[in-house]
Each structure stands twice: as C-alpha cells, then as structure tokens.
Write an enzyme that holds these catalytic residues in place. Structure first.
Site, PDB file in Angstrom:
ATOM      1  N   CYS A  48      43.391 -71.570   6.789  1.00 17.98           N
ATOM      2  CA  CYS A  48      42.464 -70.325   6.938  1.00 17.98           C
ATOM      3  C   CYS A  48      41.468 -70.268   8.272  1.00 17.98           C
ATOM      4  O   CYS A  48      41.523 -69.060   8.821  1.00 17.98           O
ATOM      5  CB  CYS A  48      41.510 -70.357   5.556  1.00 17.98           C
ATOM      6  SG  CYS A  48      40.287 -71.672   5.474  1.00 17.98           S
ATOM      7  N   HIS A 101      36.537 -71.426   2.427  1.00 21.28           N
ATOM      8  CA  HIS A 101      37.495 -70.647   2.893  1.00 21.28           C
ATOM      9  C   HIS A 101      36.909 -69.550   3.745  1.00 21.28           C
ATOM     10  O   HIS A 101      36.093 -69.072   3.497  1.00 21.28           O
ATOM     11  CB  HIS A 101      38.520 -70.248   1.525  1.00 21.28           C
ATOM     12  CG  HIS A 101      39.635 -69.454   1.800  1.00 21.28           C
ATOM     13  ND1 HIS A 101      40.748 -70.220   2.183  1.00 21.28           N
ATOM     14  CD2 HIS A 101      40.085 -68.105   1.748  1.00 21.28           C
ATOM     15  CE1 HIS A 101      41.771 -69.166   2.595  1.00 21.28           C
ATOM     16  NE2 HIS A 101      41.344 -68.065   1.948  1.00 21.28           N
ATOM     17  N   HIS A 110      44.778 -63.553   5.067  1.00 24.29           N
ATOM     18  CA  HIS A 110      44.150 -65.116   5.472  1.00 24.29           C
ATOM     19  C   HIS A 110      45.192 -66.007   5.084  1.00 24.29           C
ATOM     20  O   HIS A 110      46.130 -65.554   4.367  1.00 24.29           O
ATOM     21  CB  HIS A 110      43.162 -65.455   4.259  1.00 24.29           C
ATOM     22  CG  HIS A 110      43.253 -65.096   2.857  1.00 24.29           C
ATOM     23  ND1 HIS A 110      43.048 -65.994   1.863  1.00 24.29           N
ATOM     24  CD2 HIS A 110      43.628 -63.814   2.163  1.00 24.29           C
ATOM     25  CE1 HIS A 110      43.416 -65.294   0.610  1.00 24.29           C
ATOM     26  NE2 HIS A 110      43.743 -64.374   0.886  1.00 24.29           N
TER      27      HIS A 110
END
Length: 364
Positions: free
Chosen positions: A273, A323, A335
């Site tokens: 990510c 994240h 993402h």
C-alpha cells in the site's frame, strides 16, 4: 417526460410566425437553455411540475417579477423564469377568404369552434404544419394558412429571423471552493447526491436565480449553489493543480488489478500500500517516505470533508496506522489492498476497510 400544452415546436415552424406582418403582441417565447424547470408558482421555492427544453416554443400568458406564466394543458399555474426564455413577437393577420373555419385541432376532421369572416383580424401564436394556432374573438384554435393574408405555407417559409438553437452559447460553472455539495433540488435543505471539487468544471443545463443544474459523473442531474461557482460563456481552462490531481488518479488506475507484494516497489510486478502511494507520486516528481505511518506526516494534514483527488487517506486500528490509499474523488479510493485482491478501487467508507484515521495533502 411528455410535453404538455404548447410544448415542442421547432425553430423552423417559429420562423413562419416571425415572417408574417404587423406585430400584435409579445406572447410566445423560445427556451434558450437545455432544460428549464416549470414551477407551480413564480418562485424558485415553488415545486417543479414539469420541464421544457432548448428550442421549445411556449405560450406566455402573463409576466410579473421576472417570471412568465405559461400555457400548459391540465395545469392552471405553470411558471418559468424569464431569464431563460427569449420572447418573440407574435403577429396579427387577416382572414383573406370569404369565410374560414376555426378548428380545435390542426386538421379538417377536428371539431369546428367557430367561423371567421373575411377581413377579421386574428393573433397568430405559432405554426403547426399547414396550420396556424391563433387567438380570435371566438377563442383560440387552428386555421389553415391559405385562409389568412400570410399566403405562404408555414413549411415553405425560409427561416431568416428565428435564432438557430445551435448558435446558443453554452455556459459553464467552475467550482471555486474546496468541496461543494451537489443537491437533488435547488435548496440547501435538499438531499446531497454528490460532491465536486475546486476547479471542477461543468456545462450548465439550466440556470436559476441562486442555483445552476449540472450533470454529475454518474449521469444524474444535480444543483450547485451560485455562491460557490464562477460562471462563464467560455470553455474553462483547467488549472495546473487540478489537472495534476486528475493525472495522478488516471495514472494510478492503470495499475488496477496488479499484484500486491509486501515490501514491493514495482507497480507492475508487485507493490504494497505505501509502496503504491510512493511510486505513483514519484511519477509526478512528488517525493514521500516509504511507510504509511510516516507518509501521513509528509504533507499537510486535512480533514475528511476537505478531501480532493490525489490526497492520501490512512486507516488502522486503535489509532495506529497500517494502511494508505489514494483518494480518487466521489468518495472512492484506489490502493494496494492485500495479496488476495491486489490493487483495487472501492469506497472510502467500505465497511471492509480498517478504521479511517486521517488524510494528508502532498499535491500543492
């Protein structure tokens, strides 16, 4: 939606109306925006009961305080704002035959309302094929063109004085605030159906006193308040910043479906990510750190309500970030999610996401 009353007549038909002689009164108008609300009263707060459209000819019954009361079948009260209607002069003509029947429809099989005498004056409202819709002492009805002193057929008259609807200039609204709600109706109490962002530009469908209507990205019609847009007749120039934001989103979307690899730095062979966010921004000369926990401090912290496309959004548990995603606009993010799904697009508030923690702006 079915048109009512005078409804839709072409500019070609209107041309015949304009080329007869002797101005009688102003009681016909042509809609000059793509869609125009017809309201139950002379106010933007009155309910919308129908719509008329670009090029439609409407019969104006009266005018007061910038509103036209118009004729619509089965509607005792129907109003449109005068700003979006070009008023045309109706004409007077004389009955040229010994007698002329006034019909309740544009054909000889229709009922006869009355009989007009030679030399009797009528007010021509509009044309339909070989017929004129006229106002007389006996009432309103249809009369064949050959029985009037205007001897040319409405279909054969050359259009020289009516406006061409294609020549009507388009108008544009450009958002001037960071985030602007799109409303279902032109009211601040109306339901929010979307959000748009600073420097987003839209072609205006219709324009009211305090609102403009536009088409949203999903094709719905919505309203923007005029206090937060600038309006121009010129095609808007996209600023470098807004263009860059869209470029970032478009570039990120190229890698949708590619692999997630923990610690990876390749947008094509595998990335996690924070690597995804770092590599996308690197393409545009924007340098950010490598981990999601540090990336939140790489730019200007912003609130969720101020998000713009290209901003970074962060998620985690118990206040601890684990994240990061790139905000795309319209409540969507892209993402590198996990090894199972790879690089994906989903909603910012998707319940499968970890808890939203914050956002950072790295595009200046």
């Amino acid at each position: 939606m079915k048109k009512r009353g005078i409804g839709k007549f072409t500019f070609g038909l209107l041309g015949s109306l304009l080329l007869t002689t002797n101005i009688y009164a102003s009681s016909v108008g042509v809609v000059n925006v793509e869609n125009l609300n017809v309201r139950s009263g002379p106010s933007t707060s009155s309910s919308i009961i129908d719509y008329v459209h670009l090029g439609d000819v409407i019969e104006i019954l009266s005018t007061k305080d910038e509103w036209h009361k118009i004729h619509m079948d089965n509607k005792s009260d129907a109003y449109v704002h005068s700003q979006y209607v070009e008023v045309k002069d109706t004409q007077s003509s004389l009955v040229s035959s010994e007698e002329a029947n006034l019909f309740d429809g544009p054909n000889v099989m229709a009922g006869i309302i009355g009989t007009l005498k030679n030399g009797q004056s009528v007010k021509v409202l509009y044309a339909v094929d070989d017929w004129y819709y006229v106002e007389t002492e006996q009432g309103k009805g249809y009369i064949h063109y050959k029985t009037l002193s205007a001897t040319k057929s409405p279909e054969t008259v050359t259009l020289t004085q009516a406006s061409n609807p294609q020549e009507i200039k388009k108008r544009y609204a450009v958002v001037t605030t960071s985030i602007l709600n799109v409303r279902h109706e032109p009211s601040t109490s109306s339901k929010k159906i979307d959000k748009v962002y600073q420097n987003n530009a839209f072609e205006i469908i219709s324009e009211l006193e305090d609102w403009v209507s536009i088409k949203t990205a999903n094709g719905s019609t919505g309203y923007l308040h005029k206090d937060y847009v600038s309006i121009s007749d010129e095609v808007p120039t996209i600023t470098e910043t807004s263009d860059l934001r869209q470029q970032v989103v478009n570039y990120a979307l190229q890698f949708k479906g590619n692999r997630y690899v923990y610690g990876g730095n390749s947008l094509t062979k595998g990335v996690d990510c924070s690597g995804f966010a770092q590599q996308v921004m690197k393409k545009f000369g924007i340098s950010i750190s490598r981990t999601s926990r540090s990336q939140i401090n790489d730019g200007q912290r912003i609130s969720k309500s101020d998000l713009l496309p290209g901003d970074l959004v962060f998620f985690g548990y118990n206040g601890r970030i684990n994240h990061v995603a790139i905000y795309m606009g319209n409540n969507m993010i892209i993402h590198a999610n996990n090894p199972e799904s790879g690089i994906i697009v989903n909603a910012l508030n998707d319940r499968r996401m970890a808890t939203y923690i914050g956002a950072t702006r790295v595009i200046k």
